[in-house]
Design an enzyme around this catalytic site. Structure first.
Site, PDB file in Angstrom:
ATOM      1  N   LYS A 109      -7.348   1.403  -2.634  1.00 41.58           N
ATOM      2  CA  LYS A 109      -6.949   0.799  -1.355  1.00 41.58           C
ATOM      3  C   LYS A 109      -6.999   1.836  -0.241  1.00 41.58           C
ATOM      4  O   LYS A 109      -7.424   1.537   0.886  1.00 41.58           O
ATOM      5  CB  LYS A 109      -5.539   0.210  -1.464  1.00 41.58           C
ATOM      6  CG  LYS A 109      -4.960  -0.309  -0.144  1.00 41.58           C
ATOM      7  CD  LYS A 109      -5.782  -1.445   0.464  1.00 41.58           C
ATOM      8  CE  LYS A 109      -5.249  -1.861   1.846  1.00 41.58           C
ATOM      9  NZ  LYS A 109      -3.949  -2.547   1.770  1.00 41.58           N
ATOM     10  N   THR A 167       0.873  -1.172   0.000  1.00 34.32           N
ATOM     11  CA  THR A 167       0.000   0.000   0.000  1.00 34.32           C
ATOM     12  C   THR A 167       0.907   1.218   0.000  1.00 34.32           C
ATOM     13  O   THR A 167       1.662   1.444   0.941  1.00 34.32           O
ATOM     14  CB  THR A 167      -0.921   0.020   1.215  1.00 34.32           C
ATOM     15  OG1 THR A 167      -1.738  -1.153   1.199  1.00 34.32           O
ATOM     16  CG2 THR A 167      -1.818   1.252   1.195  1.00 34.32           C
ATOM     17  N   LYS A 187       0.779   4.665   8.455  1.00 39.86           N
ATOM     18  CA  LYS A 187       1.287   5.025   7.124  1.00 39.86           C
ATOM     19  C   LYS A 187       0.153   5.133   6.113  1.00 39.86           C
ATOM     20  O   LYS A 187       0.071   6.097   5.350  1.00 39.86           O
ATOM     21  CB  LYS A 187       2.321   3.989   6.683  1.00 39.86           C
ATOM     22  CG  LYS A 187       2.875   4.173   5.278  1.00 39.86           C
ATOM     23  CD  LYS A 187       2.206   3.259   4.245  1.00 39.86           C
ATOM     24  CE  LYS A 187       2.472   1.797   4.532  1.00 39.86           C
ATOM     25  NZ  LYS A 187       1.870   0.919   3.502  1.00 39.86           N
TER      26      LYS A 187
END
Length: 365
Positions: A175, A100, A243
């Site tokens: 995502k 990701t 993150k």
């Protein structure tokens, strides 16, 4: 060329990468693996994979190269360095990033790959460690159905659903949309369990009830049981979730939109990181609502939250790693309105009465 003859390289055999690579190996594909910590790749080697000494060595003879690393800066170095995958892989190779990461970085990599006669596309996955082990992950791809046709059967070895969003970077954007939804769900799950506990309700029964109605969420279904059992082992680490949310908030800043649910989740998870929870599972957000002794038993230390203040006054002195535009632990620098201070909401009044700070129970006790 037939799928079964594709030579595959897999770079990054961590919590999710290792079981994904295992499914590829089990499906009969010749597999070469690389991981910075060799011991994490050794079980795959014991099962028949070849071990490479460097990412370049792993990619050199591969038809397909998968990468699954930690952060966008890792992806950038891995692909775009002078000895990176775009140089080390052979012309015609297909490079698939499962990390990701940043949508703009995915676009840069795809563009550079096309120039160098390779194909690269972003393919982040969702489903966590459990989905990786079961081989039932959802692939979220920045490419077209036609683009992925040469590797569809290979992707099917570790996925149960594949969504193609049509262009480079769009898999990453999709995502991040998933992570934004999950972020709000995690806060909702933790809030609900805390409220139910204070109301004297049976928590298991309350969870069962919620799962029958519109309050149902993946967080309540899959992660609440771990929290109730005191199981803080990571299927997905707090530091990686921070993150992901940070990336979404940075994108939102570019679009000039507010994501208050994600913003709240970021503040709470950043707090959890500050007190030592970086490598716990995301269900550990519930420890922010727990008695201090229970948090300490899980390895958290609230004194770290009030130790030497760092430059932005966050009070924990850890490195945030969000780049030059990082402001006060949010990584996106937008304004939150009056009353919001620093990264954890100190000074915000939530309507819980005097003494309540940060959305957590122990500060007012």
């Amino acid at each position: 060329m037939a799928d079964k003859k594709l030579k595959v390289a897999f770079i990054g055999t961590g919590i999710m990468g290792a079981p994904i690579a295992g499914h590829i190996l089990d499906a009969g594909y010749p597999l070469t693996v690389y991981n910075r910590t060799q011991a994490k790749a050794q079980p795959l080697v014991d099962r028949g994979a070849e071990l490479a000494a460097t990412p370049a060595e792993a990619a050199a003879g591969a038809d397909v190269v998968f990468t699954m690393v930690g952060y966008p800066e890792d992806v950038e170095e891995l692909y775009l360095a002078s000895d990176g995958l775009l140089t080390a892989s052979k012309p015609g190779a297909i490079l698939i990033d499962l990390t990701t990461s940043s949508p703009s970085l995915a676009r840069d990599i795809a563009g550079a790959a096309a120039v160098s006669e390779r194909t690269a596309f972003d393919c982040p996955v969702t489903g966590g460690q459990a989905g990786a082990i079961a081989g039932t992950l959802t692939a979220i791809i920045g490419a077209t159905e036609h683009d992925i046709e040469p590797v569809r059967e290979l992707l099917a070895t570790f996925t149960s659903r594949i969504f193609c969003f049509g262009g480079a970077g769009k898999g990453q954007a999709a995502k991040l949309a998933n992570q934004v939804s999950l972020a709000a769900s995690m806060v909702g799950m933790a809030d609900a369990l805390s409220y139910a506990q204070q109301a004297g309700l049976d928590l298991e029964l309350t969870r069962d009830m919620i799962l029958t109605g519109t309050g149902k969420s993946g967080a309540m279904e899959q992660l609440a049981p771990k929290a109730l059992e005191g199981d803080w082992k990571p299927g997905f680490m707090v530091k990686h979730f921070i993150k992901d949310i940070g990336l979404a908030l940075q994108e939102a800043e570019e679009y000039e939109i507010a994501l208050p649910g994600a913003d709240t989740a970021y503040a709470l998870y950043d707090m959890l990181d500050a007190i030592g929870g970086a490598e716990l599972g995301t269900q550990a957000i519930t420890l922010l609502y727990a008695e201090e002794a229970d948090a300490a038993a899980a390895g958290l230390d609230w004194s770290r939250y009030t130790q030497d203040e760092d430059a932005c006054g966050c009070g924990h002195g850890h490195e945030h790693g969000h780049g030059e535009e990082h402001e006060c632990c949010h990584g996106h620098g937008h304004e939150h309105g009056e009353g919001h201070e620093c990264c954890h909401g100190e000074g915000r009044h939530h309507g819980h009465g005097d003494g309540h700070e940060c959305g957590c129970r122990h500060h007012g006790e």
